[in-house]
Design an enzyme around this catalytic site. Structure first.
Site, PDB file in Angstrom:
ATOM      1  N   CYS A 183     -16.667  10.754 -46.280  1.00 12.17           N
ATOM      2  CA  CYS A 183     -15.306  11.126 -46.655  1.00 12.17           C
ATOM      3  C   CYS A 183     -15.218  12.650 -46.864  1.00 12.17           C
ATOM      4  O   CYS A 183     -15.746  13.420 -46.060  1.00 12.17           O
ATOM      5  CB  CYS A 183     -14.901  10.341 -47.891  1.00 12.17           C
ATOM      6  SG  CYS A 183     -13.142  10.298 -48.267  1.00 12.17           S
ATOM      7  N   THR A 184     -14.600  13.093 -47.952  1.00 11.12           N
ATOM      8  CA  THR A 184     -14.424  14.528 -48.167  1.00 11.12           C
ATOM      9  C   THR A 184     -15.694  15.231 -48.624  1.00 11.12           C
ATOM     10  O   THR A 184     -15.678  16.431 -48.882  1.00 11.12           O
ATOM     11  CB  THR A 184     -13.301  14.795 -49.189  1.00 11.12           C
ATOM     12  OG1 THR A 184     -13.543  14.004 -50.360  1.00 11.12           O
ATOM     13  CG2 THR A 184     -11.943  14.438 -48.601  1.00 11.12           C
TER      14      THR A 184
END
Length: 244
Positions: free
Chosen positions: A103-104
């Site tokens: 993800c981030t």
């Protein structure tokens, strides 16, 4: 059997599944020694404000892991500006077999300079930010493999990446056995796992959920009460950055 030290980074405001999804796969790797690493040993409250994960080893205690996993979450932008974390990521990447993100968490790898000009992916809502940090976003990919670096898309994609890693390092049979052990046979009731598959109204609703989560985090007194002094300072820094 030689140990396979796996370092999973933890920080306040991260998304739990970003770390726990890969953990549930990688802990079954031959010789696996999983370390949840952070600034200080102790609990780290995730983005819900209700669930805590535990740092088992500090960054200084983990100078040369074989595999590195950097999860994402609302506070990933703050971690991407935490020079202590960035220094550790750069240092361990020099010897790690694979440095990875979910993800981030890719924003942290990019901020560390590991993704300059390289194809990578992250959560669909953070693809533009990833590009601004020097990477080449691959919006349609579940995970992207480069030279000793692999990045996964949002949250659940970390499970897919971890299975690929096990297959790449320890063989397909081991990866398949782990997939069976955790019964990872996804058959979702809705085909809405990528923004290209849904109506604009659904995308807007998902973005509203993200914004609401950030708002909840800014006022999470429960989270603050569970953190040490140093962790509270990091958390307040994270909140300031989400406002900018």
């Amino acid at each position: 059997m030689s140990a396979c030290q796996i370092a999973v980074v933890l920080y306040p405001g991260m998304t739990a599944l970003d770390a726990i999804g890969p953990y549930e796969v990688l802990r079954f790797a031959p010789g696996a020694e999983v370390r949840f690493v952070g600034h200080e040993i102790g609990p780290v409250v995730t983005d819900s404000g209700a669930l805590a994960l535990g740092v088992t080893h500090t960054f200084d205690e983990t100078p040369a892991p074989r595999l590195v996993v950097v999860p994402g979450g609302p506070a990933a932008t703050a971690v991407a500006a935490d020079e202590r974390v960035l220094e550790w990521v750069r240092a361990v990447h020099t010897t790690a077999e694979w440095t990875t993100s979910v993800c981030t968490g890719a924003l942290v790898l990019a901020a560390a300079g590991l993704l300059d000009g390289q194809p990578a992916t992250t959560h669909w809502a953070a693809q533009r930010a990833l590009g601004l940090l020097g990477a080449v976003p691959q919006r349609g990919e579940r995970f992207v493999v480069g030279d000793r670096i692999a990045t996964a898309a949002g949250v659940s994609a970390g499970i897919d990446l971890a299975l690929w890693l096990v297959g790449e390092i320890f063989g397909e049979e081991r990866a398949e056995a782990i997939q069976l052990a955790i019964e990872y046979d996804p058959r979702p009731p809705f085909d809405a796992g990528h923004p290209d598959k849904v109506a604009p109204a659904v995308r807007r609703s998902a973005l509203i959920d993200q914004v609401r989560l950030l708002g909840d985090l800014r006022h999470s007194e429960t989270l603050l009460r569970t953190l040490t002094g140093a962790q509270q300072a990091l958390w307040r820094s994270a909140i300031r950055r989400t406002r900018s």
